[in-house]
Write a protein that holds these residues in place. Structure first.
Motif, mmCIF file in Angstrom:
data_model
loop_
_atom_site.group_PDB
_atom_site.id
_atom_site.type_symbol
_atom_site.label_atom_id
_atom_site.label_comp_id
_atom_site.label_asym_id
_atom_site.label_seq_id
_atom_site.Cartn_x
_atom_site.Cartn_y
_atom_site.Cartn_z
ATOM 1 N N ALA A 510 0.834 -1.211 0.000
ATOM 2 C CA ALA A 510 0.000 0.000 0.000
ATOM 3 C C ALA A 510 0.862 1.251 0.000
ATOM 4 C CB ALA A 510 -0.935 -0.015 1.217
ATOM 5 N N GLU A 511 2.037 1.166 0.659
ATOM 6 C CA GLU A 511 2.859 2.370 0.811
ATOM 7 C C GLU A 511 4.037 2.445 -0.160
ATOM 8 O OE1 GLU A 511 2.298 0.283 3.377
ATOM 9 O OE2 GLU A 511 0.652 1.361 4.371
ATOM 10 N N THR A 512 4.556 1.279 -0.574
ATOM 11 C CA THR A 512 5.819 1.331 -1.294
ATOM 12 C C THR A 512 5.969 0.159 -2.246
ATOM 13 O OG1 THR A 512 8.210 1.510 -1.016
ATOM 14 C CG2 THR A 512 7.070 0.015 0.470
ATOM 15 N N THR A 513 7.036 0.234 -3.061
ATOM 16 C CA THR A 513 7.448 -0.859 -3.938
ATOM 17 C C THR A 513 8.842 -1.283 -3.517
ATOM 18 O OG1 THR A 513 6.159 -0.012 -5.798
ATOM 19 C CG2 THR A 513 7.941 -1.538 -6.314
ATOM 20 N N ALA A 514 9.064 -2.593 -3.399
ATOM 21 C CA ALA A 514 10.348 -3.090 -2.924
ATOM 22 C C ALA A 514 10.898 -4.134 -3.889
ATOM 23 C CB ALA A 514 10.220 -3.695 -1.529
ATOM 24 N N THR A 515 12.222 -4.180 -3.999
ATOM 25 C CA THR A 515 12.914 -5.167 -4.832
ATOM 26 C C THR A 515 13.449 -6.287 -3.956
ATOM 27 O OG1 THR A 515 13.519 -3.645 -6.605
ATOM 28 C CG2 THR A 515 14.951 -5.531 -6.288
ATOM 29 N N TYR A 516 13.333 -7.533 -4.449
ATOM 30 C CA TYR A 516 13.803 -8.704 -3.725
ATOM 31 C C TYR A 516 14.607 -9.595 -4.672
ATOM 32 C CZ TYR A 516 10.177 -7.259 -0.437
ATOM 33 O OH TYR A 516 9.405 -6.540 0.427
ATOM 34 N N MET A 517 15.379 -10.481 -4.080
ATOM 35 C CA MET A 517 16.152 -11.438 -4.873
ATOM 36 C C MET A 517 16.204 -12.753 -4.112
ATOM 37 S SD MET A 517 20.082 -11.024 -6.218
ATOM 38 C CE MET A 517 21.015 -12.341 -6.978
ATOM 39 N N ARG A 518 15.980 -13.874 -4.823
ATOM 40 C CA ARG A 518 16.005 -15.166 -4.123
ATOM 41 C C ARG A 518 16.594 -16.235 -5.029
ATOM 42 N NH1 ARG A 518 11.349 -18.756 -4.854
ATOM 43 N NH2 ARG A 518 10.090 -18.050 -6.634
ATOM 44 N N LEU A 519 17.125 -17.264 -4.392
ATOM 45 C CA LEU A 519 17.635 -18.428 -5.099
ATOM 46 C C LEU A 519 16.459 -19.332 -5.427
ATOM 47 C CD1 LEU A 519 20.024 -20.223 -6.059
ATOM 48 C CD2 LEU A 519 20.090 -21.166 -3.731
ATOM 49 N N LEU A 520 16.352 -19.705 -6.705
ATOM 50 C CA LEU A 520 15.197 -20.489 -7.140
ATOM 51 C C LEU A 520 15.437 -21.982 -6.958
ATOM 52 C CD1 LEU A 520 14.265 -18.706 -10.511
ATOM 53 C CD2 LEU A 520 13.249 -18.347 -8.255
ATOM 54 N N PRO A 521 14.486 -22.670 -6.310
ATOM 55 C CA PRO A 521 14.529 -24.138 -6.320
ATOM 56 C C PRO A 521 14.162 -24.635 -7.718
ATOM 57 C CG PRO A 521 12.545 -23.365 -5.235
ATOM 58 C CD PRO A 521 13.358 -22.151 -5.539
ATOM 59 N N GLN A 522 14.275 -25.950 -7.960
ATOM 60 C CA GLN A 522 14.110 -26.489 -9.302
ATOM 61 C C GLN A 522 12.746 -26.170 -9.916
ATOM 62 O OE1 GLN A 522 16.424 -27.593 -11.078
ATOM 63 N NE2 GLN A 522 15.410 -28.550 -12.831
ATOM 64 N N ASN A 523 11.667 -26.376 -9.166
ATOM 65 C CA ASN A 523 10.337 -26.128 -9.729
ATOM 66 C C ASN A 523 10.152 -24.665 -10.118
ATOM 67 O OD1 ASN A 523 9.590 -28.790 -9.515
ATOM 68 N ND2 ASN A 523 8.595 -28.555 -7.512
ATOM 69 N N ASP A 524 10.585 -23.775 -9.237
ATOM 70 C CA ASP A 524 10.453 -22.346 -9.539
ATOM 71 C C ASP A 524 11.356 -21.943 -10.704
ATOM 72 O OD1 ASP A 524 8.648 -22.147 -7.530
ATOM 73 O OD2 ASP A 524 10.003 -21.193 -6.090
ATOM 74 N N ARG A 525 12.463 -22.634 -10.808
ATOM 75 C CA ARG A 525 13.367 -22.337 -11.909
ATOM 76 C C ARG A 525 12.715 -22.695 -13.251
ATOM 77 N NH1 ARG A 525 19.700 -24.270 -12.572
ATOM 78 N NH2 ARG A 525 20.159 -22.791 -14.255
ATOM 79 N N ILE A 526 12.007 -23.832 -13.264
ATOM 80 C CA ILE A 526 11.275 -24.221 -14.475
ATOM 81 C C ILE A 526 10.254 -23.145 -14.843
ATOM 82 C CG2 ILE A 526 9.625 -25.906 -15.408
ATOM 83 C CD1 ILE A 526 11.073 -28.032 -13.683
ATOM 84 N N SER A 527 9.557 -22.643 -13.838
ATOM 85 C CA SER A 527 8.546 -21.612 -14.088
ATOM 86 C C SER A 527 9.171 -20.337 -14.627
ATOM 87 C CB SER A 527 7.775 -21.322 -12.795
ATOM 88 O OG SER A 527 7.108 -22.482 -12.333
ATOM 89 N N GLU A 528 10.320 -19.952 -14.067
ATOM 90 C CA GLU A 528 10.972 -18.717 -14.503
ATOM 91 C C GLU A 528 11.451 -18.830 -15.949
ATOM 92 O OE1 GLU A 528 12.909 -14.902 -14.547
ATOM 93 O OE2 GLU A 528 11.156 -15.783 -13.563
ATOM 94 N N ILE A 529 12.036 -19.963 -16.310
ATOM 95 C CA ILE A 529 12.512 -20.126 -17.683
ATOM 96 C C ILE A 529 11.328 -20.208 -18.642
ATOM 97 C CG2 ILE A 529 13.733 -21.688 -19.243
ATOM 98 C CD1 ILE A 529 15.693 -22.225 -16.974
ATOM 99 N N ALA A 530 10.224 -20.844 -18.197
ATOM 100 C CA ALA A 530 9.013 -20.894 -19.019
ATOM 101 C C ALA A 530 8.484 -19.482 -19.260
ATOM 102 C CB ALA A 530 7.965 -21.766 -18.341
ATOM 103 N N ARG A 531 8.538 -18.630 -18.211
ATOM 104 C CA ARG A 531 8.110 -17.237 -18.382
ATOM 105 C C ARG A 531 8.993 -16.517 -19.382
ATOM 106 N NH1 ARG A 531 9.872 -12.556 -17.460
ATOM 107 N NH2 ARG A 531 11.729 -13.329 -16.384
ATOM 108 N N MET A 532 10.299 -16.772 -19.325
ATOM 109 C CA MET A 532 11.226 -16.130 -20.249
ATOM 110 C C MET A 532 10.976 -16.593 -21.680
ATOM 111 S SD MET A 532 14.682 -16.453 -17.891
ATOM 112 C CE MET A 532 15.742 -15.456 -18.928
ATOM 113 N N LEU A 533 10.479 -17.839 -21.821
ATOM 114 C CA LEU A 533 10.195 -18.370 -23.153
ATOM 115 C C LEU A 533 8.896 -17.818 -23.745
ATOM 116 C CD1 LEU A 533 11.214 -22.106 -22.611
ATOM 117 C CD2 LEU A 533 12.213 -20.564 -24.310
#
Length: 566
Positions: A510-533
């Motif tokens: 509601a008040e702000t926008t924040a940036t985050y960074m995380r190490l992706l496990p295998q399933n999330d990594r599949i999702s991220e590469i699928a999004r990039m595709l």
């Protein structure tokens, strides 16, 4: 190697703690998610200038801290020279920035100068951003690349030592020649001053003696009158002092047979009588000697005038100072006479050092030239592998008119991507995608020739896609066998090659926008590469393709002919 990065109150980041590992790591995220923010924060602990505008809104300061493993870098001497605590397994770099503009840097909790922090940062991480591709157009960068690939360190150090010694002697020769020219112009003036002082035949203490003598001459009548009064008082007619003392002596002598103590008094008066008689004799002598002598007065005044004139001319107050100036002038004149001999000797020395420098320059040049063909062949093979079948590359070495600190060679990289185009300087012909591939090939070859720090590729894949991007990812993964490689990318082909995959993303509240960074496990990594595709809408086909890419991306050709491992 970068082990971890912690960021607080920087730009859109509240608090971020991320661990890194060796090998090939990839960082992905949507455009505008904050990947450049992560890189900007990292740059601060590597010694870049701070800007308090990057402090998170409503916060007073931001802190960035990185932990590094230094065990492969051989940095102990660097730390000891600066009296820093050295721990090869864990080195902590920290930067604190306040809204007031104040900034502090620390290495292992000890405050350090920013230049020293930058010097350390340059040895720890090489950030290759898109704009760094422009350095490929720089001849100094090209020469440095060739030196690394040709392994010229020994020859270059020997040359630079000879060049430095030659330059030092040459500089001294020029200074002596300039001084000689200046001296020639001043020699007549120095000689005139010296002759004037030498002709005066000055004697230490004579000024004081002459001034005292002049006082005596000018007050001769007054002195004679006083001396006459002394003599007359002691021995003149009437109540003379000597006569009275004689009477006192006789009186005491007449009673000493009845008053023994009178004998001592008599002796004391007798002694006073003798002393005063001597004073009267000496005063009389001075009376006879003292007389007004106009001729002698003129001589003394003329001599003093010479001395005073010299003192005024040289701004001093004593004869001794004039004598010192005369000695210095004599030294200058002797130096002028001997300077030509020094110059002649130094000219021989400069010539000998120049010949040694040129000999070392030839050895360095030969080492460079002997490496050009293998470098050209390997780089051309790599460019063909990266989808440039007609690529041609040449290291063009020409001779400079005057050697400099890097030798007598001028190096230019000539390139052609097509059969029907001539070889031209890289800056005149290569496109953005071609330069990216050239830089990746060179970085890969350099990694095989020397121990590099961690390399971060910031979208080096710009202008490429598909199979070429896949092959670029393979090269980066191969590089990571001997070093830590981190790639920020928008391409799924490269992201699939990483041994670790990080995702940068933004979240709104509601008040702000924040940036985050995380190490992706295998399933999330599949999702991220699928999004990039597939883009915003992830399809089932994209997911399947992502799985295939990940499986294939982890199969590395360890026998790659394009990577030279240390």
């Amino acid at each position: 190697m970068l082990k971890s990065l912690a960021i607080q109150n920087y730009a859109l980041i509240d608090s971020l703690q991320i661990d890194f590992d060796k090998g090939f790591s990839v960082i992905t995220g949507e455009t505008g998610a904050g990947k450049s923010i992560i890189l900007g924060a990292l740059s601060l602990i590597l010694g870049q200038r701070a800007d308090n505008r990057h402090i998170k809104q409503n916060e007073q300061k931001c802190t960035i801290e990185g932990i590094f493993d230094l065990s492969r870098y051989g940095l102990q001497d660097f730390f000891e020279e600066r009296d820093w605590e050295y721990n090869p397994d864990e080195c902590i770099l920290r930067r604190e920035i306040w809204t007031t503009g104040k900034s502090r840097a620390f290495v292992n909790d000890s405050p350090v100068y920013l230049n020293d922090l930058k010097g350390l940062g340059d040895r720890l991480i090489d950030i290759h951003s898109q704009h760094q591709n422009l350095s490929l157009n720089d001849n100094f960068f090209q020469l440095n690349v060739l030196d690394i690939l040709a392994r010229t360190k020994t020859e270059k150090e020997a040359y630079q030592k000879a060049f430095k010694e030659y330059q030092a002697s040459r500089k001294l020769l020029l200074e002596l020649q300039e001084q000689s020219q200046k001296n020639k112009e001043e020699e007549n003036y120095f000689q005139f001053q010296f002759d004037t002082l030498a002709g005066a035949k000055l004697q230490a203490g004579e000024q004081e003696e002459l001034e005292a003598e002049l006082e005596t001459i000018t007050h001769a009548e007054e002195i004679k009158a006083s001396l006459f009064a002394v003599v007359d008082t002691f021995s003149g007619e009437g109540d003379a002092v000597e006569q009275k003392l004689k009477s006192v002596t006789d009186a005491l002598k007449s009673i000493r047979h009845v008053f023994p103590k009178a004998a001592e008094l008599e002796q004391r008066v007798e002694s006073a009588y003798i002393d005063l008689k001597e004073v009267r004799i000496e005063a009389g002598k001075h009376f006879e000697e003292t007389d007004f002598n106009a001729e002698r007065q003129q001589q003394v005044e003329e001599r003093l005038s010479v001395i005073y004139d010299l003192q005024k001319r040289h701004s001093v107050k004593s004869v001794e100072e004039l004598q010192e100036i005369q000695r210095q002038l004599d030294e200058k004149l002797q130096d002028i006479l001997s300077l030509d001999e020094q110059i002649e000797q130094l000219e021989k020395e400069v010539f000998e050092k120049q010949q040694l420098m040129l000999q070392k320059a030839r050895a360095l040049s030969e080492k460079r030239k002997s490496a050009t063909q293998p470098v050209e062949e390997q780089l051309t093979d790599m460019l063909v592998y990266l989808g440039m079948p007609n690529a041609r590359f040449t290291c063009d070495i020409t001779t400079k008119n005057n050697p400099d600190s890097n030798g007598k060679d001028a190096v230019g990289f000539l390139f052609s991507a097509n059969k029907n185009t001539p070889l031209l300087p890289v800056s005149q012909i290569a496109s953005g995608g071609e330069i990216s591939r050239l830089m990746l090939c060179l970085k890969s070859m350099i990694a095989g020739a020397t121990a590099l720090p961690t390399v971060i590729f910031d979208e080096i894949d710009t202008g490429t896609s598909g199979e070429i991007a896949d092959k670029m990812g393979t090269i980066m993964r191969e590089m990571a066998h001997d070093m830590q490689v981190i790639a920020i990318t928008h391409l799924p082909q490269i992201a699939a090659k990483g041994t670790r995959h990080y995702n940068v993303y933004k979240e709104d509240s509601a008040e702000t926008t924040a940036t985050y960074m995380r190490l992706l496990p295998q399933n999330d990594r599949i999702s991220e590469i699928a999004r990039m595709l597939s883009g915003a809408e992830v399809t089932a086909q994209a997911v399947e393709n992502a799985k295939v890419m990940l499986r294939e991306g982890q199969i590395t050709n360890h026998n790659s002919q394009f990577i030279i491992h240390n």
